[in-house]
Design an enzyme around this catalytic site. Structure first.
Site, mmCIF file in Angstrom:
data_model
loop_
_atom_site.group_PDB
_atom_site.id
_atom_site.type_symbol
_atom_site.label_atom_id
_atom_site.label_comp_id
_atom_site.label_asym_id
_atom_site.label_seq_id
_atom_site.Cartn_x
_atom_site.Cartn_y
_atom_site.Cartn_z
ATOM 1 C CG HIS A 29 -0.325 0.027 2.533
ATOM 2 N ND1 HIS A 29 0.497 -0.983 2.996
ATOM 3 C CD2 HIS A 29 -0.361 0.959 3.518
ATOM 4 C CE1 HIS A 29 0.915 -0.676 4.216
ATOM 5 N NE2 HIS A 29 0.419 0.505 4.548
ATOM 6 C CG HIS A 31 0.322 4.182 4.810
ATOM 7 N ND1 HIS A 31 -0.453 3.424 5.652
ATOM 8 C CD2 HIS A 31 -0.385 5.323 4.562
ATOM 9 C CE1 HIS A 31 -1.601 4.076 5.899
ATOM 10 N NE2 HIS A 31 -1.569 5.221 5.240
ATOM 11 C CG ASP A 33 5.137 2.388 7.215
ATOM 12 O OD1 ASP A 33 4.287 2.913 6.471
ATOM 13 O OD2 ASP A 33 4.840 1.537 8.079
ATOM 14 C CG HIS A 34 4.335 -0.424 4.037
ATOM 15 N ND1 HIS A 34 4.281 -1.750 4.385
ATOM 16 C CD2 HIS A 34 3.933 0.270 5.134
ATOM 17 C CE1 HIS A 34 3.840 -1.846 5.639
ATOM 18 N NE2 HIS A 34 3.630 -0.631 6.105
ATOM 19 C CG HIS A 107 -3.753 -0.396 6.224
ATOM 20 N ND1 HIS A 107 -3.640 -0.401 7.590
ATOM 21 C CD2 HIS A 107 -2.720 0.382 5.777
ATOM 22 C CE1 HIS A 107 -2.589 0.334 7.943
ATOM 23 N NE2 HIS A 107 -2.022 0.825 6.862
ATOM 24 C CG ASP A 178 0.863 -1.682 7.481
ATOM 25 O OD1 ASP A 178 1.741 -2.553 7.635
ATOM 26 O OD2 ASP A 178 1.066 -0.459 7.580
ATOM 27 C CG HIS A 236 3.780 -2.870 10.451
ATOM 28 N ND1 HIS A 236 3.045 -1.988 11.190
ATOM 29 C CD2 HIS A 236 4.143 -2.185 9.345
ATOM 30 C CE1 HIS A 236 2.964 -0.826 10.559
ATOM 31 N NE2 HIS A 236 3.633 -0.922 9.428
HETATM 32 ZN ZN LIG Z 1 3.050 0.379 7.900
HETATM 33 ZN ZN LIG Z 2 0.030 1.445 6.532
#
Ligand SMILES: [Zn+2]
Ligand SMILES: [Zn+2]
Length: 274
Positions: A29, A31, A33-34, A107, A178, A236
């Protein structure tokens, strides 16, 4: 590679996996951090004169993201990048030995989970049977071992099943990204050798996890149990936990074969026999 957070280059250097290998990146996805590791990774690969194509799979938005980087950050690419925006669930890529499937997860924004599925391997080869059928040792043996039928010099056809046992299952790894717990995961992760599951917050913060679109150890463990997975990896984990044993204990109450993911952790997954 499944998801590509910041710091990925440093981790690749430490893990000595290299920047030139055949590689596909699967983003769950949009975001940071990914996927914020992608621009730096691509630039470093170009600096190192990578030639091989890089495949990137991800949800809607991944094309815009990478196009924007290419347009605004000044560097020249030395290799082709093929970006695959995932529009439908199901099989998204297929190679000789494996395929990758996706399913929508749950998510706070659109997100997907991935399954890496090894294709069945040809059955065990029995040299004695091959000899009995007068198959000459050499290229014809290896052809049969790879699961192809073959024609003998005398014109007779020998099939792989004439000289080997039944085909053996491959391995399956499921990565949720996530997500809150979601019903369809049970079928998607059915019989997985390894289920890598979101476990951001511990069970005492279940409501907060729900609000943030994440799961708790018990929820991950329940999913592993329902799917009859063989092993569970909690990942995570929120930075608030210096000691992750609380999460591990909560999961183990429901699903014993659980570990908490750590940097550079290696897990050997034995090839299942029939
Ligand atoms: Zn994340
Ligand atoms: Zn996320």
């Amino acid at each position: 590679m499944f998801d590509c957070g910041e710091g990925v280059q440093r981790q690749i250097i430490k893990a000595k996996t290299g920047f030139h290998k055949k590689m596909k990146v699967f983003i769950t996805h949009m975001h940071g951090d990914h996927l914020l590791g992608l621009p730096g990774l691509i630039q470093t690969m170009a600096l190192l004169d990578r030639q091989r194509r890089l495949d990137v799979y991800g949800p809607l938005g991944v094309v815009d993201f990478l196009e924007c980087i290419k347009k605004t950050v000044q560097f020249s690419l030395t290799f082709p990048i093929e970006i695959h925006e995932i529009e439908e669930q199901g099989k998204i890529c297929e190679e000789d030995g494996y395929f990758v499937e996706t399913i929508r997860s749950n998510h706070v924004i659109h997100s997907v989970a991935y399954a890496f599925v090894e294709k069945p391997r040809p059955g065990r080869f029995y040299p004695n049977k091959a000899k009995l059928l007068d198959v000459p040792e050499g290229p014809l043996w290896s052809k049969l071992q790879k699961g192809h039928q073959t024609e003998l010099p005398n014109g007779r056809i020998v099939k792989p099943e004439d000289v080997s046992g039944p085909s053996r299952p491959g391995r399956k790894i499921v990565y949720t990204g996530d997500t809150r717990p979601f019903r369809q995961l049970t079928r998607f992760a059915r019989g997985a050798d390894l289920l890598v599951h979101d476990s951001t917050l511990d069970d005492t913060l279940t409501e907060r996890a729900e609000d943030d679109g994440h799961s708790t150890p018990s929820q991950a463990a329940k999913n592993a149990k329902k799917a009859k997975a063989k092993r569970l990896v909690l990942t995570h984990i929120s930075a608030r936990y210096d000691d992750t044993s609380v999460l591990l204990e909560q999961a183990k109450k429901t699903f014993d074969n659980t570990v908490v993911a750590e940097d550079f952790m290696k897990i050997e997954i034995p090839l299942p026999e029939n």
